[in-house]
Design an enzyme around this catalytic site. Structure first.
Site, PDB file in Angstrom:
ATOM      1  N   GLY A  10      82.594  13.047  26.692  1.00  0.00           N
ATOM      2  CA  GLY A  10      82.931  11.676  25.225  1.00  0.00           C
ATOM      3  C   GLY A  10      82.335  12.322  23.894  1.00  0.00           C
ATOM      4  N   TYR A 125      95.913  -1.648  25.219  1.00  0.00           N
ATOM      5  CA  TYR A 125      94.264  -0.582  25.403  1.00  0.00           C
ATOM      6  C   TYR A 125      93.125  -1.623  25.302  1.00  0.00           C
ATOM      7  CZ  TYR A 125      90.054   1.245  23.192  1.00  0.00           C
ATOM      8  OH  TYR A 125      88.337   1.924  22.818  1.00  0.00           O
ATOM      9  N   TRP A 150      86.279   3.533  15.222  1.00  0.00           N
ATOM     10  CA  TRP A 150      86.257   4.079  14.348  1.00  0.00           C
ATOM     11  C   TRP A 150      85.719   4.902  14.932  1.00  0.00           C
ATOM     12  CZ3 TRP A 150      88.958   3.080   8.927  1.00  0.00           C
ATOM     13  CH2 TRP A 150      89.675   2.246   8.789  1.00  0.00           C
TER      14      TRP A 150
END
Length: 284
Positions: A10, A125, A150
């Protein structure tokens, strides 16, 4: 300082691997093959066997729209696994840094969210991430929940890479302008996580919930314009409302995060996303 990281591919996990040497940290990052978050007990067992001095959870179910139809699976990864990790860390006396999200808030108003503001997730989520936060706190160990928003870097799927990809085939795009937040470089989150982990190892009384997002706060449309300007792409951006771009999961309109407590306790300031974006898009 040896640090065990859950996550390997990730955005933040990759940044943690890159930032480790500069921060004086020996980072061991675990991919799904070594620690699958869909098996919380296995994750706890990895912590029980580690010789690391701190643990950072940089892995999560981040497919926001898919979570609407697969909330049970997202719950295991975003809620059950962090709780199990936190319990294992508490049992060994290890500080635990857990990354969370602005999606735990309902996105109303225009004021930046404080860490102790009431939470009210809009979708699956956010709900699963909030339960995960509560599980970390309930474990009773030394911890820091670091909410961010973000996230972007030069790799993977994020708003910056999406805009750059679209700019290859489009000279005009319609982008939402009524959602406001602080774009946050993954590398800044990594450096902050490593710094917080070390600080918690020195003083566990700093445990708590903190925020980190990039500055200044902007709309997605304004961020898109900045991306194209920095990349030298001639793309016209037209502002649209969220209602004109419906998604399965509702996004918070207000993703502003108040980061003053993070700066006060750890000396970590909000990163300037303009600077990091320029570095990311600079010719190699």
């Amino acid at each position: 300082m040896k640090i065990l990281v859950f996550g390997k591919t990730g955005q933040v996990a990759r940044a943690l691997i890159a930032a480790g040497p500069e921060a004086g940290a020996e980072v061991t990052a675990l991919g799904r093959d070594a620690a699958d978050l869909s098996d919380p007990a296995a994750c706890a067992a990895v912590i029980a066997a580690t010789d690391a001095k701190a643990v950072i959870n940089a892995a999560a179910w981040t497919a926001v729209d898919a979570a609407e139809n697969e909330e049970a699976a997202a719950h295991v990864i975003n809620a059950d696994a962090p709780a199990a990790m936190a319990q294992a860390c508490a049992a060994k006396g290890l500080p635990f840094v857990h990354l969370s999200t602005d999606y735990v808030f309902d996105g109303t108003g225009r004021q930046a969210w404080q860490p102790d503001d009431p939470t009210a997730p809009l979708g699956a989520y956010g709900r699963t991430k909030l339960v995960g936060e509560k599980g970390v706190v309930a474990a009773g160990g030394v911890y820091a929940i670091l909410r961010t928003a973000w996230v972007f870097d030069a790799h993977g799927q994020n708003f910056v890479t999406t805009m750059l990809r679209l700019s290859q085939t489009h000279d005009a795009l319609r982008v939402v302008s009524d959602q406001i937040g602080g774009p946050t470089p993954a590398l800044a989150i990594a450096h902050a996580s490593l710094r917080i982990a070390r600080a918690l190892a020195e003083d566990g009384s700093r445990s708590g919930t903190y925020h980190l997002s990039g500055a200044p706060d902007v709309s997605w449309a304004a961020f898109a314009r900045a991306i194209f300007a920095a990349a030298g792409r001639d793309v016209t951006v037209t502002d649209i409302a969220s209602a004109d771009y419906p998604t399965p999961a509702k996004r918070p309109a207000n993703s502003r995060l108040d980061c003053h407590t993070t700066e006060k306790v750890f000396g970590i300031r909000r990163p300037d996303w303009h600077t990091e974006l320029a570095k990311m898009l600079a010719p190699s």
